[in-house]
Design an enzyme around this catalytic site. Structure first.
Site, mmCIF file in Angstrom:
data_model
loop_
_atom_site.group_PDB
_atom_site.id
_atom_site.type_symbol
_atom_site.label_atom_id
_atom_site.label_comp_id
_atom_site.label_asym_id
_atom_site.label_seq_id
_atom_site.Cartn_x
_atom_site.Cartn_y
_atom_site.Cartn_z
ATOM 1 N N ARG A 4 0.841 -1.209 0.000
ATOM 2 C CA ARG A 4 0.000 0.000 0.000
ATOM 3 C C ARG A 4 0.876 1.259 0.000
ATOM 4 O O ARG A 4 0.588 2.229 0.693
ATOM 5 C CB ARG A 4 -0.927 0.049 1.215
ATOM 6 C CG ARG A 4 -1.976 -1.044 1.258
ATOM 7 C CD ARG A 4 -3.011 -0.837 0.154
ATOM 8 N NE ARG A 4 -4.122 -1.765 0.303
ATOM 9 C CZ ARG A 4 -4.113 -3.031 -0.099
ATOM 10 N NH1 ARG A 4 -3.038 -3.527 -0.695
ATOM 11 N NH2 ARG A 4 -5.171 -3.796 0.069
ATOM 12 N N SER A 23 -10.455 -0.374 3.077
ATOM 13 C CA SER A 23 -9.743 -0.528 4.351
ATOM 14 C C SER A 23 -9.299 0.846 4.852
ATOM 15 O O SER A 23 -8.667 1.589 4.106
ATOM 16 C CB SER A 23 -8.507 -1.400 4.177
ATOM 17 O OG SER A 23 -8.857 -2.680 3.719
ATOM 18 N N GLU A 39 -4.826 4.335 6.229
ATOM 19 C CA GLU A 39 -4.441 4.009 4.856
ATOM 20 C C GLU A 39 -4.827 5.078 3.838
ATOM 21 O O GLU A 39 -4.008 5.444 2.994
ATOM 22 C CB GLU A 39 -5.036 2.652 4.472
ATOM 23 C CG GLU A 39 -4.335 2.030 3.301
ATOM 24 C CD GLU A 39 -5.311 1.496 2.294
ATOM 25 O OE1 GLU A 39 -4.897 0.662 1.527
ATOM 26 O OE2 GLU A 39 -6.472 1.913 2.247
HETATM 27 N N1 EPU Z 1 -11.206 -10.332 10.408
HETATM 28 C C1 EPU Z 1 -11.935 -10.431 11.559
HETATM 29 N N2 EPU Z 1 -12.889 -9.475 11.805
HETATM 30 C C2 EPU Z 1 -13.139 -8.443 10.957
HETATM 31 C C3 EPU Z 1 -12.371 -8.348 9.778
HETATM 32 C C4 EPU Z 1 -11.406 -9.308 9.516
HETATM 33 O O1 EPU Z 1 -11.747 -11.338 12.355
HETATM 34 O O2 EPU Z 1 -14.004 -7.628 11.254
HETATM 35 C C5 EPU Z 1 -10.217 -11.377 10.080
HETATM 36 C C6 EPU Z 1 -10.729 -12.233 8.919
HETATM 37 O O3 EPU Z 1 -11.496 -13.309 9.368
HETATM 38 C C7 EPU Z 1 -9.450 -12.702 8.298
HETATM 39 C C8 EPU Z 1 -8.481 -11.552 8.538
HETATM 40 O O4 EPU Z 1 -9.035 -10.780 9.598
HETATM 41 O O5 EPU Z 1 -8.952 -13.843 8.962
HETATM 42 C C9 EPU Z 1 -8.233 -10.700 7.310
HETATM 43 O O6 EPU Z 1 -9.469 -10.181 6.797
HETATM 44 P P1 EPU Z 1 -9.734 -10.048 5.218
HETATM 45 O O7 EPU Z 1 -9.447 -11.351 4.562
HETATM 46 O O8 EPU Z 1 -11.066 -9.476 5.024
HETATM 47 O O9 EPU Z 1 -8.606 -9.087 4.676
HETATM 48 P P2 EPU Z 1 -7.940 -7.766 5.305
HETATM 49 O O10 EPU Z 1 -6.546 -8.108 5.705
HETATM 50 O O11 EPU Z 1 -8.826 -7.200 6.336
HETATM 51 C C10 EPU Z 1 -6.848 -6.922 3.086
HETATM 52 C C11 EPU Z 1 -6.770 -5.649 2.306
HETATM 53 C C12 EPU Z 1 -8.027 -5.439 1.467
HETATM 54 C C13 EPU Z 1 -8.158 -6.614 0.521
HETATM 55 C C14 EPU Z 1 -8.207 -7.909 1.337
HETATM 56 C C15 EPU Z 1 -8.185 -9.119 0.455
HETATM 57 C C16 EPU Z 1 -5.370 -4.126 3.569
HETATM 58 C C17 EPU Z 1 -5.296 -2.909 4.408
HETATM 59 N N3 EPU Z 1 -6.576 -4.533 3.191
HETATM 60 O O12 EPU Z 1 -7.894 -6.800 4.030
HETATM 61 O O13 EPU Z 1 -7.857 -4.263 0.703
HETATM 62 O O14 EPU Z 1 -9.322 -6.506 -0.280
HETATM 63 O O15 EPU Z 1 -7.048 -8.016 2.208
HETATM 64 O O16 EPU Z 1 -6.905 -9.285 -0.085
HETATM 65 O O17 EPU Z 1 -4.324 -4.710 3.251
HETATM 66 C C18 EPU Z 1 -8.255 -1.900 0.719
HETATM 67 O O18 EPU Z 1 -7.031 -1.742 0.739
HETATM 68 O O19 EPU Z 1 -9.023 -0.915 0.690
HETATM 69 C C19 EPU Z 1 -8.800 -3.257 0.738
HETATM 70 C C20 EPU Z 1 -10.125 -3.468 0.788
#
Ligand code: EPU
Length: 338
Positions: A166, A238, A334
């Site tokens: 990012r 995010s 972010e």
């Molecule tokens: N989780 C929770 N509770 C929540 C949210 C997430 O327990 O309320 C847990 C999920 O169960 C999972 C982990 O946290 O085990 C990660 O969650 P998720 O797979 O939704 O991905 P993320 O790390 O929260 C990142 C990116 C997203 C991207 C997704 C998929 C960043 C800051 N965000 O989110 O990017 O779509 O992975 O690759 O790296 C963005 O940058 O705007 C964005 C949406």
């Protein structure tokens, strides 16, 4: 002929949070020539400026006393093809998702994991968009830009962009200095499946040998299920980066919180899921005033209607404080704040 200078311009339609800020001036930039002409435009000399793409990674905290440069440069085409890859160029103002769909429809897969990310093509290198196992930087060839101060045309290769998680040159030393006019992507002819991400793998269950279109459809389905549609509930995806901590810090946290979600990094550090940390602090579905933490993905902050950028930042501060107190981890915002 000089570009039209609009005054007291509403930015409501130019940020996905739906904040109702105004800009003193605005100009629509429809070509690289128009971008180059800004350097010698006496009407805006010395005024602060801000380049708007889709406004999908932006928090407007107040009215902007400067010039909003709204980039609408169109066009998409194959610029070269060799044995190994297609080089495909898109104007900075093209909608990213439509561009991804167009590459697939024309038999050039490779961007499907990044389907449905809101915003424009020109914005994608700035934060090096990434999702579901792919970062834009991996498919990037070069970009064309105009230096605002001089009107000079510049080409940035991958190294010059200094992509990180990012992150890029354009969020650091290059911040506010360039208008990106087009981006060229390298799409390898030898297509490889990227379906390791748990949500995507689950969405593909049952598919015998998924192709790029199946990945595209799975990513669209996962995003629709988890992330709020900004046209209905204002948001910028995010709101925080996933924090990266040392292995020592991680081990200490893991001893206290065995369920913590983490991803080991190539450099030995550990990335934590900020959404999980925020969720664990009890913030999922909660808010302050017209703002809220999304109830299906705690990493997303929303404008429930009528909120201001300042109020979303207040909510973000409350979330950061709780995560700091409970886990000793600092969350970094972010989106870009203006
Ligand atoms: N989780 C929770 N509770 C929540 C949210 C997430 O327990 O309320 C847990 C999920 O169960 C999972 C982990 O946290 O085990 C990660 O969650 P998720 O797979 O939704 O991905 P993320 O790390 O929260 C990142 C990116 C997203 C991207 C997704 C998929 C960043 C800051 N965000 O989110 O990017 O779509 O992975 O690759 O790296 C963005 O940058 O705007 C964005 C949406």
């Amino acid at each position: 002929m000089s570009l039209q200078l609009l005054t007291d311009f509403s930015l409501f339609g130019y940020n996905t949070f739906g904040f109702d800020a105004r800009a003193r001036y605005a100009m629509h930039i429809g070509s690289a020539d128009a971008a180059a002409s800004l350097a010698t435009d006496a009407r805006i000399a010395g005024l602060p400026h801000f380049v708007f793409g889709g406004g999908s990674n932006l928090v407007l905290t107040r009215d902007f006393d400067g010039v909003a440069l709204i980039v609408g440069i169109a066009g998409r085409r194959v610029v070269a093809e060799d044995r190994d890859a297609w080089l495909v160029e898109a104007g900075a103002g093209e909608n990213w998702h439509e561009f991804v769909a167009w590459t697939l429809a024309n038999g050039m897969p490779g961007l499907e994991n990044l389907a449905l990310i809101p915003g424009t093509v020109g914005a994608t290198p700035i934060q090096n968009i990434g999702a579901y196992g792919l970062e834009m930087g991996e498919r990037f060839e070069r970009l064309h830009a105009v230096e605002l101060a001089t009107g000079a045309r510049v080409v940035f290769d991958r190294e010059a962009c200094a992509f990180g998680y990012r992150d890029s040159f354009f969020k650091r030393d290059g911040r506010g200095r360039f208008i990106i006019t087009s981006v060229v992507f390298r799409l390898p002819k030898a297509w490889t499946l990227r379906a390791d991400y748990a949500d995507v793998a689950r969405a593909l269950e049952g598919a015998a040998s998924p192709n790029a279109q199946a990945i595209f459809d799975a990513v669209v389905a996962v995003r629709r299920a988890k992330l709020p549609d900004w046209k209905v509930l204002g948001n910028a995806g995010s709101f925080f980066k996933n924090p990266v901590v040392s292995v020592q810090t991680f081990d200490a946290l893991k001893a206290r919180e065995p369920g913590i979600v983490s991803y080991p990094q190539a450099d030995g550090q550990v990335k934590l899921a900020a959404g999980w940390l925020i969720d664990r602090c009890g913030w999922r579905g909660r808010g302050i005033g017209g703002t809220a933490v999304h109830d299906r993905q705690a990493l997303v902050l929303m404008n429930r209607g009528g909120a201001t950028g300042e109020q979303v930042l207040e909510l973000a501060e409350a979330v950061r404080r709780d995560v700091r107190e409970r886990f000793g981890v600092e969350l970094e915002i972010e989106p870009v704040c203006l």
